[in-house]
Design a protein around this motif. Sequence first.
Motif, PDB file in Angstrom:
ATOM      1  N   ASP A  29     -51.006  45.495  33.645  1.00 22.24           N
ATOM      2  CA  ASP A  29     -51.210  44.497  32.439  1.00 22.24           C
ATOM      3  C   ASP A  29     -52.958  43.890  32.145  1.00 22.24           C
ATOM      4  N   PHE A  30     -53.172  43.930  33.623  1.00 22.42           N
ATOM      5  CA  PHE A  30     -54.255  43.444  33.567  1.00 22.42           C
ATOM      6  C   PHE A  30     -55.565  45.130  32.829  1.00 22.42           C
ATOM      7  N   ALA A  31     -55.359  46.345  32.965  1.00 24.32           N
ATOM      8  CA  ALA A  31     -55.970  47.386  32.734  1.00 24.32           C
ATOM      9  C   ALA A  31     -55.733  47.066  30.883  1.00 24.32           C
ATOM     10  N   ALA A  32     -54.445  46.681  30.358  1.00 22.91           N
ATOM     11  CA  ALA A  32     -53.389  46.936  29.545  1.00 22.91           C
ATOM     12  C   ALA A  32     -54.183  45.660  28.212  1.00 22.91           C
ATOM     13  N   VAL A  33     -54.634  44.624  29.130  1.00 22.08           N
ATOM     14  CA  VAL A  33     -55.106  43.277  28.726  1.00 22.08           C
ATOM     15  C   VAL A  33     -56.439  43.539  28.494  1.00 22.08           C
ATOM     16  N   THR A  34     -56.913  43.785  29.142  1.00 18.36           N
ATOM     17  CA  THR A  34     -58.905  42.893  29.477  1.00 18.36           C
ATOM     18  C   THR A  34     -59.608  43.840  28.366  1.00 18.36           C
ATOM     19  N   LEU A  35     -60.198  43.892  28.445  1.00 22.88           N
ATOM     20  CA  LEU A  35     -61.485  44.739  27.582  1.00 22.88           C
ATOM     21  C   LEU A  35     -61.785  45.265  28.662  1.00 22.88           C
ATOM     22  N   PRO A  36     -61.991  47.373  28.155  1.00 24.34           N
ATOM     23  CA  PRO A  36     -62.510  47.676  29.076  1.00 24.34           C
ATOM     24  C   PRO A  36     -63.938  47.330  29.993  1.00 24.34           C
ATOM     25  N   ILE A  58     -62.623  33.807  20.471  1.00 27.83           N
ATOM     26  CA  ILE A  58     -60.916  33.803  20.398  1.00 27.83           C
ATOM     27  C   ILE A  58     -60.496  34.648  21.876  1.00 27.83           C
ATOM     28  N   GLY A  59     -59.241  34.150  22.757  1.00 30.29           N
ATOM     29  CA  GLY A  59     -58.725  34.849  23.872  1.00 30.29           C
ATOM     30  C   GLY A  59     -59.366  35.178  24.544  1.00 30.29           C
ATOM     31  N   LEU A  60     -59.086  34.540  25.757  1.00 31.58           N
ATOM     32  CA  LEU A  60     -59.909  34.071  27.428  1.00 31.58           C
ATOM     33  C   LEU A  60     -58.916  35.668  28.521  1.00 31.58           C
ATOM     34  N   ALA A  61     -57.463  34.920  28.561  1.00 32.77           N
ATOM     35  CA  ALA A  61     -56.912  36.095  29.539  1.00 32.77           C
ATOM     36  C   ALA A  61     -57.424  36.184  30.915  1.00 32.77           C
ATOM     37  N   ASP A  87     -58.018  29.198  23.760  1.00 33.18           N
ATOM     38  CA  ASP A  87     -56.856  29.567  24.226  1.00 33.18           C
ATOM     39  C   ASP A  87     -56.102  28.748  25.071  1.00 33.18           C
ATOM     40  N   PRO A  88     -54.639  28.851  24.032  1.00 33.52           N
ATOM     41  CA  PRO A  88     -53.515  27.984  23.917  1.00 33.52           C
ATOM     42  C   PRO A  88     -52.876  28.568  25.753  1.00 33.52           C
ATOM     43  N   PHE A  89     -53.099  29.688  25.803  1.00 36.96           N
ATOM     44  CA  PHE A  89     -52.013  30.459  26.946  1.00 36.96           C
ATOM     45  C   PHE A  89     -52.477  30.634  28.396  1.00 36.96           C
ATOM     46  N   GLN A  90     -53.658  30.045  28.213  1.00 32.14           N
ATOM     47  CA  GLN A  90     -54.787  30.809  29.325  1.00 32.14           C
ATOM     48  C   GLN A  90     -53.622  30.363  30.266  1.00 32.14           C
ATOM     49  N   TRP A  91     -53.355  29.264  30.592  1.00 33.20           N
ATOM     50  CA  TRP A  91     -52.410  28.988  31.969  1.00 33.20           C
ATOM     51  C   TRP A  91     -50.833  28.783  31.868  1.00 33.20           C
ATOM     52  N   GLU A  92     -50.444  28.824  30.361  1.00 31.55           N
ATOM     53  CA  GLU A  92     -48.841  29.105  30.751  1.00 31.55           C
ATOM     54  C   GLU A  92     -48.679  31.084  30.775  1.00 31.55           C
ATOM     55  N   ALA A  93     -49.723  31.893  30.206  1.00 31.97           N
ATOM     56  CA  ALA A  93     -49.662  32.910  30.022  1.00 31.97           C
ATOM     57  C   ALA A  93     -50.333  33.601  31.457  1.00 31.97           C
ATOM     58  N   TYR A  94     -51.889  32.643  31.636  1.00 37.56           N
ATOM     59  CA  TYR A  94     -52.308  33.670  32.830  1.00 37.56           C
ATOM     60  C   TYR A  94     -52.947  32.858  34.323  1.00 37.56           C
ATOM     61  N   ARG A  95     -52.049  31.653  34.503  1.00 37.73           N
ATOM     62  CA  ARG A  95     -51.995  30.273  35.239  1.00 37.73           C
ATOM     63  C   ARG A  95     -53.941  30.570  35.638  1.00 37.73           C
ATOM     64  N   ALA A 135     -69.540  35.338  17.460  1.00 38.56           N
ATOM     65  CA  ALA A 135     -68.256  35.895  17.836  1.00 38.56           C
ATOM     66  C   ALA A 135     -67.580  36.709  17.942  1.00 38.56           C
ATOM     67  N   PHE A 136     -66.624  36.492  19.092  1.00 40.07           N
ATOM     68  CA  PHE A 136     -65.731  37.641  19.819  1.00 40.07           C
ATOM     69  C   PHE A 136     -64.327  37.720  19.104  1.00 40.07           C
ATOM     70  N   VAL A 137     -63.653  38.138  19.127  1.00 39.22           N
ATOM     71  CA  VAL A 137     -62.610  38.089  18.524  1.00 39.22           C
ATOM     72  C   VAL A 137     -60.795  38.890  18.931  1.00 39.22           C
ATOM     73  N   ASP A 138     -60.275  37.979  19.761  1.00 39.77           N
ATOM     74  CA  ASP A 138     -59.058  38.686  20.418  1.00 39.77           C
ATOM     75  C   ASP A 138     -58.276  38.189  20.668  1.00 39.77           C
ATOM     76  N   GLY A 139     -57.643  37.569  19.797  1.00 35.62           N
ATOM     77  CA  GLY A 139     -56.391  36.098  19.825  1.00 35.62           C
ATOM     78  C   GLY A 139     -55.022  37.117  19.152  1.00 35.62           C
ATOM     79  N   SER A 140     -54.586  36.285  18.582  1.00 36.26           N
ATOM     80  CA  SER A 140     -53.073  37.320  17.718  1.00 36.26           C
ATOM     81  C   SER A 140     -54.066  38.215  17.048  1.00 36.26           C
ATOM     82  N   HIS A 141     -52.838  39.120  17.540  1.00 38.61           N
ATOM     83  CA  HIS A 141     -52.840  40.270  16.209  1.00 38.61           C
ATOM     84  C   HIS A 141     -52.236  40.374  14.864  1.00 38.61           C
ATOM     85  N   ARG A 142     -51.348  39.607  14.847  1.00 35.89           N
ATOM     86  CA  ARG A 142     -50.694  39.146  13.483  1.00 35.89           C
ATOM     87  C   ARG A 142     -51.684  39.129  12.183  1.00 35.89           C
TER      88      ARG A 142
END
Length: 248
Positions: A29-36, A58-61, A87-95, A135-142
């Motif tokens: 998960d870390f390798a897939a989600v994080t910026l290399p 946008i997007g912390l992960a 990042d609205p999901f920083q706690w919910e998804a990444y604690r 700005a750095f954009v890495d949030g929703s990809h929709r």
Amino acid sequence: MDHTGARVREIRRRLREKGPEWTRGPELDFAAVTLPERDCDLLRDLLIAERVETVVEIGLAYGSSALAIGEALLAAGRPNPRHLVVDPFQWEAYRDTGWRLLAEAGLGPVAALIREPSSLALPRMLTDGIVADAAFVDGSHRFHEVFLDLYYLRRIVRPGGLIVLDDDWAPSVRTAVRYYERNLGWTVIPEAFARGTRIAAGVRTAERMRGSGGPDVAGPPRCRAVRLPAEPFEPDFDAFRPFGAEDR
């Protein structure tokens, strides 16, 4: 706060070598989600060269890109460095894993975490008169959410400033930014991530998450940097130019 950035570099090294203390499940998960790491370094160097003072992310992960941005803000040496992270999901998804790393790196005085969707946070920044250098954009990809992020960021980032997007290989992201390039004078900075991670053409999101990418892949760079025009303008109603992901 360590203004030399030594603490930030130490946390970045530890994260690179050992990964985060907590991940949300699968081993990759870390390798897939994080910026290399190579892209984080290129992002840092680009922001330092721009002498940024305020950056919106946008997007912390897990915090890899945020730590690189924090290092750039300290190295740029501007009087009031500011890092606004959405990042609205920083706690919910990444604690809060990424946020805790920023605090451990001593970036608390610089960074602020906004725990709500970018569709709400960015209009408020605009109303509050926030002006960013980049700005750095890495949030929703929709597509519609990327497009909306860019709509507001073009009014928040100063004229001539930068917007960097992760996962530009994804058709939804590529198509959204292409509209602004074709119709609003945004110009690509191809050299910014020429040495960065590349993603094989035709790869789908699920495949990329399993590791279908790397520095030697014959495909487009993962990240894309664009510069806003020095003199903003609104196109005429009849000046619309078609756009699409395939039109690179």
